[in-house]
Design a protein around this motif. Structure first.
Motif, PDB file in Angstrom:
ATOM      1  N   SER A 156       6.601  -1.776   4.201  1.00  0.00           N
ATOM      2  CA  SER A 156       5.689  -2.462   3.289  1.00  0.00           C
ATOM      3  C   SER A 156       4.377  -2.747   4.007  1.00  0.00           C
ATOM      4  CB  SER A 156       6.318  -3.779   2.823  1.00  0.00           C
ATOM      5  OG  SER A 156       6.411  -4.669   3.921  1.00  0.00           O
ATOM      6  N   HIS A 157       3.388  -3.267   3.251  1.00  0.00           N
ATOM      7  CA  HIS A 157       2.101  -3.611   3.868  1.00  0.00           C
ATOM      8  C   HIS A 157       2.285  -4.589   5.033  1.00  0.00           C
ATOM      9  CE1 HIS A 157       0.238  -2.441  -0.160  1.00  0.00           C
ATOM     10  NE2 HIS A 157      -0.204  -1.562   0.713  1.00  0.00           N
ATOM     11  N   SER A 166      -1.955  -5.168  13.421  1.00  0.00           N
ATOM     12  CA  SER A 166      -3.261  -5.208  12.767  1.00  0.00           C
ATOM     13  C   SER A 166      -3.206  -6.138  11.566  1.00  0.00           C
ATOM     14  CB  SER A 166      -3.655  -3.809  12.294  1.00  0.00           C
ATOM     15  OG  SER A 166      -3.726  -2.922  13.379  1.00  0.00           O
ATOM     16  N   PRO A 167      -4.367  -6.634  11.130  1.00  0.00           N
ATOM     17  CA  PRO A 167      -4.395  -7.495   9.941  1.00  0.00           C
ATOM     18  C   PRO A 167      -3.940  -6.730   8.699  1.00  0.00           C
ATOM     19  CG  PRO A 167      -6.498  -7.575  11.124  1.00  0.00           C
ATOM     20  CD  PRO A 167      -5.691  -6.490  11.747  1.00  0.00           C
ATOM     21  N   LYS A 172      -4.013  -2.298   4.395  1.00  0.00           N
ATOM     22  CA  LYS A 172      -4.192  -1.925   2.990  1.00  0.00           C
ATOM     23  C   LYS A 172      -5.370  -0.973   2.822  1.00  0.00           C
ATOM     24  CE  LYS A 172      -2.094  -6.000   0.886  1.00  0.00           C
ATOM     25  NZ  LYS A 172      -2.313  -7.173   0.029  1.00  0.00           N
ATOM     26  N   VAL A 173      -6.456  -1.233   3.535  1.00  0.00           N
ATOM     27  CA  VAL A 173      -7.629  -0.355   3.457  1.00  0.00           C
ATOM     28  C   VAL A 173      -7.290   1.020   4.022  1.00  0.00           C
ATOM     29  CG1 VAL A 173      -9.962   0.006   4.374  1.00  0.00           C
ATOM     30  CG2 VAL A 173      -9.320  -2.216   3.438  1.00  0.00           C
ATOM     31  N   ARG A 176      -5.096   2.872   1.500  1.00  0.00           N
ATOM     32  CA  ARG A 176      -5.853   3.268   0.321  1.00  0.00           C
ATOM     33  C   ARG A 176      -6.793   4.431   0.643  1.00  0.00           C
ATOM     34  NH1 ARG A 176      -8.098  -1.310  -0.840  1.00  0.00           N
ATOM     35  NH2 ARG A 176     -10.102  -0.815   0.074  1.00  0.00           N
ATOM     36  N   ARG A 177      -7.502   4.334   1.755  1.00  0.00           N
ATOM     37  CA  ARG A 177      -8.426   5.405   2.143  1.00  0.00           C
ATOM     38  C   ARG A 177      -7.676   6.678   2.515  1.00  0.00           C
ATOM     39  NH1 ARG A 177     -12.758   1.913   5.712  1.00  0.00           N
ATOM     40  NH2 ARG A 177     -13.753   0.917   3.928  1.00  0.00           N
ATOM     41  N   GLY A 178      -6.556   6.525   3.192  1.00  0.00           N
ATOM     42  CA  GLY A 178      -5.753   7.702   3.548  1.00  0.00           C
ATOM     43  C   GLY A 178      -5.226   8.411   2.320  1.00  0.00           C
TER      44      GLY A 178
END
Length: 190
Positions: A156-157, A166-167, A172-173, A176-178
């Motif tokens: 999960s996130h 990592s934060p 999440k970024v 999403r970008r991947g």
């Protein structure tokens, strides 16, 4: 979902044969672990069998869990994943053996199963796999790592954030970008 410390405590109690702890562990982790098995097996009945087999193994092997070696969910996921892969290997051997049994006296196959892909279907699957591989190779760093951990290990996130140190916002970024880069690349190659 319970945090890793709570899961470690439950695993320690399961190692002592605490049935209530086992039930709590199952209730907390089974949905996510079933998702891992479903992604690999693509059949709910087989995924449920793998999940049951994995939890039987957890019951008998909980004392082998080492917190210094892996996170509890990573350990549980690897058990489910390995059971699913074992089942896939066994299925492939059974299919190969059944094809050997179906060969008629003239060197041909007497009856092929309806679930087998056509040669064109196999070619399309191979092309898709090559496209996917090219696209994944174009993604680098944390985006690629997040995609792999989320897909193959079902993290999960929050588990990704903990695993990568990592934060959660960054994770999440990256995901999403991947995924966006992967989608754009696959559309380009299609």
């Amino acid at each position: 979902m319970l945090d890793p410390v709570q899961l470690e405590r439950l695993l320690a109690r399961v190692a002592l044969r605490d049935r209530q702890a086992f039930r709590q562990l199952y209730d907390a982790c089974a949905p996510q672990l079933l998702g891992v098995a479903l992604r690999l097996l693509r059949r709910r009945d087989l995924a449920e069998d793998v999940l049951q087999d994995a939890f039987t193994s957890v019951w008998h092997r909980a004392d082998s869990y080492r917190a210094d070696a892996s996170q509890p969910m990573t350990w549980l996921t690897s058990i489910v994943r390995n059971r699913a892969l074992d089942l896939l290997r066994a299925e492939s051997v059974r299919r190969a053996e059944s094809l050997d049994d179906d060969v008629d006296g003239q060197g041909g196959v007497a009856a092929l199963g309806d679930d087998r892909p056509s040669p064109l279907g196999l070619l399309e699957q191979a092309a898709d796999a090559l496209h996917l591989r090219r696209c994944i190779d174009d993604i680098d760093g944390p985006q690629r790592q997040c995609l792999a951990l989320a897909y193959y290990h079902g993290l999960s996130h929050s588990e990704l954030a903990e695993h990568l140190g990592s934060p959660i916002g960054s994770v999440k970024v990256w995901l999403r970008r991947g995924l966006d880069r992967l989608r754009r690349c696959m559309e380009r190659l299609a």
